[in-house]
Design an enzyme around this catalytic site. Sequence first.
Site, PDB file in Angstrom:
ATOM      1  N   LEU A  12       8.281 -42.483  19.171  1.00 52.14           N
ATOM      2  CA  LEU A  12       8.665 -42.045  18.324  1.00 52.14           C
ATOM      3  C   LEU A  12       8.343 -40.609  17.856  1.00 52.14           C
ATOM      4  CD1 LEU A  12      10.840 -44.301  15.559  1.00 52.14           C
ATOM      5  CD2 LEU A  12      11.493 -43.749  17.845  1.00 52.14           C
ATOM      6  N   ARG A  19       7.762 -30.347   6.522  1.00 52.43           N
ATOM      7  CA  ARG A  19       7.224 -29.917   5.667  1.00 52.43           C
ATOM      8  C   ARG A  19       5.775 -29.540   6.867  1.00 52.43           C
ATOM      9  NH1 ARG A  19       6.319 -35.504   2.320  1.00 52.43           N
ATOM     10  NH2 ARG A  19       7.609 -36.382   4.339  1.00 52.43           N
ATOM     11  N   GLY A  84      17.877 -40.825  13.702  1.00 58.24           N
ATOM     12  CA  GLY A  84      17.286 -41.489  12.761  1.00 58.24           C
ATOM     13  C   GLY A  84      16.672 -42.505  13.663  1.00 58.24           C
ATOM     14  N   THR A  85      15.213 -43.609  13.039  1.00 55.27           N
ATOM     15  CA  THR A  85      14.357 -43.571  14.162  1.00 55.27           C
ATOM     16  C   THR A  85      14.902 -45.110  14.884  1.00 55.27           C
ATOM     17  OG1 THR A  85      13.752 -45.410  11.612  1.00 55.27           O
ATOM     18  CG2 THR A  85      12.594 -43.335  12.874  1.00 55.27           C
ATOM     19  N   ASP A 109       3.722 -40.261  14.385  1.00 54.78           N
ATOM     20  CA  ASP A 109       2.520 -38.848  13.713  1.00 54.78           C
ATOM     21  C   ASP A 109       1.656 -39.991  12.880  1.00 54.78           C
ATOM     22  OD1 ASP A 109       4.305 -40.456  12.073  1.00 54.78           O
ATOM     23  OD2 ASP A 109       4.957 -38.768  10.684  1.00 54.78           O
ATOM     24  N   LYS A 357     -20.920 -14.837  31.698  1.00 53.39           N
ATOM     25  CA  LYS A 357     -19.619 -15.244  31.838  1.00 53.39           C
ATOM     26  C   LYS A 357     -19.472 -15.375  33.494  1.00 53.39           C
ATOM     27  CE  LYS A 357     -16.727 -13.558  34.382  1.00 53.39           C
ATOM     28  NZ  LYS A 357     -15.835 -11.979  34.961  1.00 53.39           N
ATOM     29  N   TYR A 372     -25.234  -8.225  28.861  1.00 54.31           N
ATOM     30  CA  TYR A 372     -23.946  -9.399  29.021  1.00 54.31           C
ATOM     31  C   TYR A 372     -24.113  -8.905  30.650  1.00 54.31           C
ATOM     32  CZ  TYR A 372     -19.520  -9.236  31.395  1.00 54.31           C
ATOM     33  OH  TYR A 372     -18.578  -9.994  31.396  1.00 54.31           O
ATOM     34  N   ASN A 383     -36.992 -12.501  35.248  1.00 51.09           N
ATOM     35  CA  ASN A 383     -37.310 -11.255  33.849  1.00 51.09           C
ATOM     36  C   ASN A 383     -35.843 -10.500  34.038  1.00 51.09           C
ATOM     37  OD1 ASN A 383     -38.244 -12.127  30.670  1.00 51.09           O
ATOM     38  ND2 ASN A 383     -37.671 -10.407  31.377  1.00 51.09           N
ATOM     39  N   ALA A 386     -34.231  -6.299  28.344  1.00 52.89           N
ATOM     40  CA  ALA A 386     -33.383  -6.208  27.497  1.00 52.89           C
ATOM     41  C   ALA A 386     -32.163  -5.190  27.438  1.00 52.89           C
ATOM     42  CB  ALA A 386     -34.208  -6.333  25.796  1.00 52.89           C
TER      43      ALA A 386
HETATM   44  C1  UD1 Z   1       9.464 -43.861   7.778  1.00 52.90           C
HETATM   45  C2  UD1 Z   1       9.603 -45.332   7.860  1.00 52.90           C
HETATM   46  C3  UD1 Z   1       8.870 -45.620   7.137  1.00 52.90           C
HETATM   47  C4  UD1 Z   1       7.210 -45.776   6.706  1.00 52.90           C
HETATM   48  C5  UD1 Z   1       7.441 -45.160   8.048  1.00 52.90           C
HETATM   49  C6  UD1 Z   1       6.033 -44.717   7.715  1.00 52.90           C
HETATM   50  C7  UD1 Z   1      12.197 -45.389   9.076  1.00 52.90           C
HETATM   51  C8  UD1 Z   1      13.749 -45.663   8.350  1.00 52.90           C
HETATM   52  N1  UD1 Z   1      11.632 -45.658   8.021  1.00 52.90           N
HETATM   53  O1  UD1 Z   1       9.400 -43.103   7.202  1.00 52.90           O
HETATM   54  O2  UD1 Z   1       9.638 -47.314   6.464  1.00 52.90           O
HETATM   55  O3  UD1 Z   1       7.309 -46.564   5.748  1.00 52.90           O
HETATM   56  O4  UD1 Z   1       8.243 -44.072   8.883  1.00 52.90           O
HETATM   57  O5  UD1 Z   1       4.910 -43.570   8.565  1.00 52.90           O
HETATM   58  O6  UD1 Z   1      11.797 -45.601  10.429  1.00 52.90           O
HETATM   59  N2  UD1 Z   1      12.179 -39.679  14.800  1.00 52.90           N
HETATM   60  C9  UD1 Z   1      12.121 -39.047  15.895  1.00 52.90           C
HETATM   61  N3  UD1 Z   1      13.947 -39.515  15.462  1.00 52.90           N
HETATM   62  C10 UD1 Z   1      14.878 -39.864  15.055  1.00 52.90           C
HETATM   63  C11 UD1 Z   1      13.904 -39.802  13.178  1.00 52.90           C
HETATM   64  C12 UD1 Z   1      12.590 -39.586  13.437  1.00 52.90           C
HETATM   65  O7  UD1 Z   1      12.576 -39.236  16.936  1.00 52.90           O
HETATM   66  O8  UD1 Z   1      15.876 -39.356  14.568  1.00 52.90           O
HETATM   67  C13 UD1 Z   1      10.467 -40.107  14.926  1.00 52.90           C
HETATM   68  C14 UD1 Z   1       9.695 -38.695  13.776  1.00 52.90           C
HETATM   69  O9  UD1 Z   1       8.970 -37.815  14.209  1.00 52.90           O
HETATM   70  C15 UD1 Z   1       8.687 -39.868  13.659  1.00 52.90           C
HETATM   71  C16 UD1 Z   1       9.146 -40.971  13.274  1.00 52.90           C
HETATM   72  O10 UD1 Z   1      10.070 -41.202  13.906  1.00 52.90           O
HETATM   73  O11 UD1 Z   1       7.373 -39.973  14.621  1.00 52.90           O
HETATM   74  C17 UD1 Z   1       8.767 -40.904  12.044  1.00 52.90           C
HETATM   75  O12 UD1 Z   1      10.464 -40.851  11.357  1.00 52.90           O
HETATM   76  P1  UD1 Z   1      10.166 -40.097   9.480  1.00 52.90           P
HETATM   77  O13 UD1 Z   1      10.828 -38.913   9.870  1.00 52.90           O
HETATM   78  O14 UD1 Z   1       8.827 -40.294   9.512  1.00 52.90           O
HETATM   79  O15 UD1 Z   1      10.300 -41.168   9.007  1.00 52.90           O
HETATM   80  P2  UD1 Z   1       9.712 -41.649   7.860  1.00 52.90           P
HETATM   81  O16 UD1 Z   1      11.033 -41.191   6.615  1.00 52.90           O
HETATM   82  O17 UD1 Z   1       8.379 -41.041   7.808  1.00 52.90           O
HETATM   83 CA    CA Z   2       6.776 -39.461   8.428  1.00 55.88          CA
END
Ligand code: UD1
Ligand code: CA
Length: 537
Positions: A12, A19, A84-85, A109, A357, A372, A383, A386
């Site tokens: 993901l 941040r 969302g994930t 990450d 280089k 250089y 040699n 210099a």
């Molecule tokens: C997520 C978990 C959390 C866990 C944490 C660990 C969920 C809902 N929560 O939270 O339980 O403790 O990771 O680090 O999964 N991403 C996408 N598409 C999206 C949203 C996110 O690809 O729509 C990717 C982000 O780029 C990231 C990863 O998913 O690499 C996690 O997303 P992030 O928003 O960091 O989730 P957390 O809030 O940290």
């Molecule tokens: Ca995260």
Amino acid sequence: MPQPHLRTVVVLAAGEGKRMKSTLPKVLHPLLGRTLLGHVLSAAAPLAAERTVVVVGHGADQVRGHLSEVAPDATPVLQAEQLGTGHAVRIALDAVPDGAGTVVVINGDVPLLRPETVGALVTAHEEAAAAATVLAAEVPDPTGLGRIVRDADGRLEQIVEERDADATQRAIREINAGIYAFDAVRLRDALGKLSTDNDQGEEYLTDVFGLLRAAGEPVAVHVAVDHVETLGCNDRVELATLRRLLRDRINEAWMRTGVTLLDPATTWIDVTVALDRDAVVDQNTQLRGATVVGAGALVGPDVTLVDTVVGPAASVVRSHAVGAEVGAGATVGPYAYLRPAARLAEKAKVGTFVEVKNTQIGAGSKVPHLTYVGDATIGEHTNIGAASVFVNYDGVNKHHTVIGSHARTGADNMFVAPVEVGDGAYTAAGSVIVDDVPAGAMGVARARQRNIEGWVVKRRAGTAAAEAAQRAGEAKGAQRVGEAKGAQRVGEAKGAQRVGDAKGASAAPGTASDSEAIHGVTETVGGASGPGDTATE
Ligand code: UD1
Ligand code: CA
């Protein structure tokens, strides 16, 4: 016999990483030799998955470009909106519609994740034939993370995000690391049932666990031995913390293989670097990219090597090198800059304030000071005097210079390429070499010196320089007069000055002895101060 499991890895990586406050997508930030995403992909590599899907969104083009370099077999799948994930995994699986097997999902990450840990999670999951298994860890500070909520029997009940958690759940220090193994069929089914009824209005992947559990499916928790592996990266402060942790892990591993690190706290070695036994790395040293350090080589202090190969027993001190090769026993620095395709053969030397280089420097040859060298081939045991410059660029094109073996070029030479100096040839100090110098010849290309005696006293009268010149003249005059038999009475200032002036007047340039010096024919002094001699041994 159980069937070998078909495996799909889903990474993901669509999130913005707000941040980080960066124009670079979070997963592309570098960390000791790989991007965050690169680390995650390499942790998953030993799973030998049938396919790897990377969900991209923010900075999709950049992430795709990076993937094509580091993981060309991976399939990027676009999640246009980060809903969302759970949504992200749904889209990923839509792109690979077929099949059963295991789906391993990893947040993009978590760069400190070890391959062994992913492997153990997946093996536990497959052996237990679970519907879903989450990697969990007990952490000192669970702030911001999803909590593992277990029932009275200690079995996973659900995963609750911090912002949706009640006070009791927030007190839990066992967290979701963001790494999971799922049974593909049951995952697809559960993903279709996700709601957005939560604080963020997103489809949470973590809700799959509660849904499966409620449907009576076996869900499991696999606890990571070392919680540090599960640390995520949300801002640059965390990135710096991860970098230090990874540095320590890498350094410890190298020390255990027989490499001496004199100051591990200031030694930064990319995961992609290799060091041989008894290499010594001194403080403030960065070894990056495809760098290799040979057995017994000394690198540091204050050295940065990028994609550079250092041979056995070579030394590189207070220098910067990119894409260079330093042969066995060769020495570099202090204060050298080796640029791409600088190649030093065995026991060659590149000394102080020298930039090289795209140049081959043959075995035992030396470029010791203030020089250089660009686009050149230098033979063996030569040699370079210099303060020389290999003038390789005419403003439009780069040209090549060839210096033979056992040549000795004078100090302060310009080699205006294309030009060639033959084997065993010399060049005179201060020469601008525009024409080839045949083997064994002395190349001289400089104006003859002439001294205008008394010029300062005449033209800069009253200055400190003129006074100093006058005093020097008087002293010399007094000495000469003093030496003259029975001439003590003449040793007064005025007389001495006249003698000095007279001496100056007689020393016009162009005498026979001057002429010899200009042409660099110095056999008369036993060859001890040849014009090409730069006293650089
Ligand atoms: C997520 C978990 C959390 C866990 C944490 C660990 C969920 C809902 N929560 O939270 O339980 O403790 O990771 O680090 O999964 N991403 C996408 N598409 C999206 C949203 C996110 O690809 O729509 C990717 C982000 O780029 C990231 C990863 O998913 O690499 C996690 O997303 P992030 O928003 O960091 O989730 P957390 O809030 O940290
Ligand atoms: Ca995260």
